[in-house]
Design a protein around this motif. Sequence first.
Motif, PDB file in Angstrom:
ATOM      1  N   ALA A   1      -3.855   7.999 -11.459  1.00  0.00           N
ATOM      2  CA  ALA A   1      -5.147   7.961 -10.733  1.00  0.00           C
ATOM      3  C   ALA A   1      -4.845   6.860  -9.638  1.00  0.00           C
ATOM      4  N   VAL A   2      -4.196   5.553 -10.328  1.00  0.00           N
ATOM      5  CA  VAL A   2      -3.805   4.215  -9.246  1.00  0.00           C
ATOM      6  C   VAL A   2      -2.773   4.718  -8.347  1.00  0.00           C
ATOM      7  N   THR A   3      -1.940   5.540  -8.472  1.00  0.00           N
ATOM      8  CA  THR A   3      -0.779   5.847  -7.591  1.00  0.00           C
ATOM      9  C   THR A   3      -1.253   6.781  -6.882  1.00  0.00           C
ATOM     10  N   SER A   4      -2.182   7.544  -6.841  1.00  0.00           N
ATOM     11  CA  SER A   4      -2.561   8.447  -5.931  1.00  0.00           C
ATOM     12  C   SER A   4      -3.912   8.490  -5.234  1.00  0.00           C
ATOM     13  N   ASP A   5      -5.155   8.741  -6.015  1.00  0.00           N
ATOM     14  CA  ASP A   5      -6.323   8.457  -5.407  1.00  0.00           C
ATOM     15  C   ASP A   5      -6.499   6.997  -4.743  1.00  0.00           C
ATOM     16  N   GLU A   6      -6.211   5.866  -5.391  1.00  0.00           N
ATOM     17  CA  GLU A   6      -6.434   4.605  -5.360  1.00  0.00           C
ATOM     18  C   GLU A   6      -5.476   4.103  -4.129  1.00  0.00           C
ATOM     19  N   ASN A   7      -4.085   4.533  -4.111  1.00  0.00           N
ATOM     20  CA  ASN A   7      -3.084   4.209  -3.250  1.00  0.00           C
ATOM     21  C   ASN A   7      -3.806   4.868  -2.018  1.00  0.00           C
ATOM     22  N   ASP A   8      -3.915   6.088  -1.731  1.00  0.00           N
ATOM     23  CA  ASP A   8      -4.572   6.673  -0.601  1.00  0.00           C
ATOM     24  C   ASP A   8      -5.757   6.060  -0.012  1.00  0.00           C
ATOM     25  N   PHE A   9      -6.537   5.603  -0.965  1.00  0.00           N
ATOM     26  CA  PHE A   9      -7.703   4.648  -0.429  1.00  0.00           C
ATOM     27  C   PHE A   9      -7.248   3.401   0.315  1.00  0.00           C
ATOM     28  N   PHE A  10      -6.318   2.776  -0.308  1.00  0.00           N
ATOM     29  CA  PHE A  10      -5.615   1.468   0.438  1.00  0.00           C
ATOM     30  C   PHE A  10      -5.167   1.921   1.904  1.00  0.00           C
ATOM     31  N   LEU A  11      -4.594   2.930   1.936  1.00  0.00           N
ATOM     32  CA  LEU A  11      -3.726   3.059   3.290  1.00  0.00           C
ATOM     33  C   LEU A  11      -4.866   3.572   4.155  1.00  0.00           C
TER      34      LEU A  11
ATOM     35  N   ALA B   1      -8.461   2.454   9.137  1.00  0.00           N
ATOM     36  CA  ALA B   1      -9.671   2.118   9.692  1.00  0.00           C
ATOM     37  C   ALA B   1     -10.034   0.686  10.009  1.00  0.00           C
ATOM     38  N   LEU B   2      -9.729  -0.245   9.300  1.00  0.00           N
ATOM     39  CA  LEU B   2      -9.883  -1.821   9.483  1.00  0.00           C
ATOM     40  C   LEU B   2      -8.873  -2.064  10.555  1.00  0.00           C
ATOM     41  N   GLY B   3      -8.020  -1.468  11.141  1.00  0.00           N
ATOM     42  CA  GLY B   3      -7.039  -1.956  11.995  1.00  0.00           C
ATOM     43  C   GLY B   3      -5.993  -2.932  11.531  1.00  0.00           C
ATOM     44  N   ILE B   4      -5.632  -2.844  10.249  1.00  0.00           N
ATOM     45  CA  ILE B   4      -4.704  -3.768   9.688  1.00  0.00           C
ATOM     46  C   ILE B   4      -3.331  -3.218  10.013  1.00  0.00           C
ATOM     47  N   PRO B   5      -2.267  -3.811  10.812  1.00  0.00           N
ATOM     48  CA  PRO B   5      -1.007  -3.329  11.007  1.00  0.00           C
ATOM     49  C   PRO B   5      -0.062  -3.161   9.541  1.00  0.00           C
ATOM     50  N   GLU B   6       0.615  -2.320   9.747  1.00  0.00           N
ATOM     51  CA  GLU B   6       1.580  -2.144   8.369  1.00  0.00           C
ATOM     52  C   GLU B   6       2.400  -3.281   8.015  1.00  0.00           C
ATOM     53  N   GLU B   7       2.840  -4.074   8.924  1.00  0.00           N
ATOM     54  CA  GLU B   7       3.486  -5.211   8.469  1.00  0.00           C
ATOM     55  C   GLU B   7       2.647  -6.108   7.888  1.00  0.00           C
ATOM     56  N   ALA B   8       1.331  -6.358   8.162  1.00  0.00           N
ATOM     57  CA  ALA B   8       0.249  -7.083   7.566  1.00  0.00           C
ATOM     58  C   ALA B   8       0.097  -6.905   5.929  1.00  0.00           C
TER      59      ALA B   8
ATOM     60  N   VAL C   1     -13.586 -10.379   5.637  1.00  0.00           N
ATOM     61  CA  VAL C   1     -13.545 -10.570   4.238  1.00  0.00           C
ATOM     62  C   VAL C   1     -12.858  -9.462   3.315  1.00  0.00           C
ATOM     63  N   ALA C   2     -13.472  -8.294   3.742  1.00  0.00           N
ATOM     64  CA  ALA C   2     -12.780  -6.828   3.212  1.00  0.00           C
ATOM     65  C   ALA C   2     -11.415  -6.693   3.299  1.00  0.00           C
ATOM     66  N   GLY C   3     -10.996  -7.035   4.510  1.00  0.00           N
ATOM     67  CA  GLY C   3      -9.668  -6.695   4.793  1.00  0.00           C
ATOM     68  C   GLY C   3      -8.583  -7.638   4.229  1.00  0.00           C
ATOM     69  N   ARG C   4      -9.121  -9.227   3.875  1.00  0.00           N
ATOM     70  CA  ARG C   4      -8.205  -9.999   3.359  1.00  0.00           C
ATOM     71  C   ARG C   4      -8.299  -9.896   2.047  1.00  0.00           C
ATOM     72  N   TYR C   5      -9.081  -9.264   1.352  1.00  0.00           N
ATOM     73  CA  TYR C   5      -9.302  -9.095  -0.010  1.00  0.00           C
ATOM     74  C   TYR C   5      -8.523  -7.880  -0.259  1.00  0.00           C
ATOM     75  N   LEU C   6      -8.520  -6.701   0.521  1.00  0.00           N
ATOM     76  CA  LEU C   6      -7.774  -5.445   0.389  1.00  0.00           C
ATOM     77  C   LEU C   6      -6.314  -5.738   0.368  1.00  0.00           C
ATOM     78  N   VAL C   7      -5.743  -6.406   1.380  1.00  0.00           N
ATOM     79  CA  VAL C   7      -4.423  -6.757   1.839  1.00  0.00           C
ATOM     80  C   VAL C   7      -3.851  -7.490   0.406  1.00  0.00           C
ATOM     81  N   GLN C   8      -4.598  -8.517  -0.044  1.00  0.00           N
ATOM     82  CA  GLN C   8      -4.111  -9.039  -1.261  1.00  0.00           C
ATOM     83  C   GLN C   8      -4.101  -8.553  -2.402  1.00  0.00           C
ATOM     84  N   ASP C   9      -5.151  -7.779  -2.587  1.00  0.00           N
ATOM     85  CA  ASP C   9      -5.167  -6.857  -3.792  1.00  0.00           C
ATOM     86  C   ASP C   9      -4.018  -5.636  -3.900  1.00  0.00           C
ATOM     87  N   TYR C  10      -3.859  -5.097  -2.432  1.00  0.00           N
ATOM     88  CA  TYR C  10      -2.728  -4.130  -2.561  1.00  0.00           C
ATOM     89  C   TYR C  10      -1.383  -4.977  -2.959  1.00  0.00           C
TER      90      TYR C  10
END
Length: 229
Positions: A89-99, A104-111, A48-57
């Motif tokens: 802040a969004v383009t630095s700390d938050e963007n780094d968090f997403f990557l 960590a969740l094993g989500i490939p870059e293309e996804a 659930v967290a992974g789906r959310y983060l991918v769509q949010d990004y």
Amino acid sequence: MTLHEFHAGAPGVRFTDWMRDQAEPHWTRMTTHRFARELGADSLDDAVAGRYLVQDYAFVGAFVSLLGTAISLAPTMPSKRAFAQFAAAVTSDENDFFLRSFAALGIPEEAWSSPRLHPVTRDFLEVLQGAARSDSYPRVLAVLVAAEWSYLTWAKACPAARPGRFWLSEWIELHAIPPFEAFVTWLREETDRTGASAGPDTRRMMGETFRRMMALEEAFFDAAYEEPA
């Protein structure tokens, strides 16, 4: 309830309070959503967290562009600076968090770089891009205050003991730390000032935009629980 009726029944209530009132029941459903509760309780499933983060990004780029529009339209240098600092802040700390979270969740870059967009994500993009194209500072404010104030609200309601998984704990922290709370406090004040000096049609538009945003925020949390087709 009209803005006039709201103020008549509750003297001294802020314009942003009226906007929030207009957005019920979506505001309460979103800020107390199962997603937020499970996130705070460290019981949110990683899928659930992974789906959310991918769509949010997927709409971070459009969100940053909207902040750029806010910088352009803001009437004073202090206002421009507040938006610029938040965009940084969004383009630095938050963007780094997403990557880091995707790794960590094993989500490939293309996804996450070219995701299949959920319908609610596409609707969000339309609202953000429409506000950016509108050349309307009140409309931009309505979008931003809905997004950021609602996130501060659910994050501040999370238990003080943070989850062990950093992609949960840091997501809460990003939306509960003092600098973010200070930005939301300022954003509400800026929206209050703008609404107070606006005409009735603009106020109505701001209220409708806020409500639309909150309906989408609620649906976005719902969508994280949907298995991919």
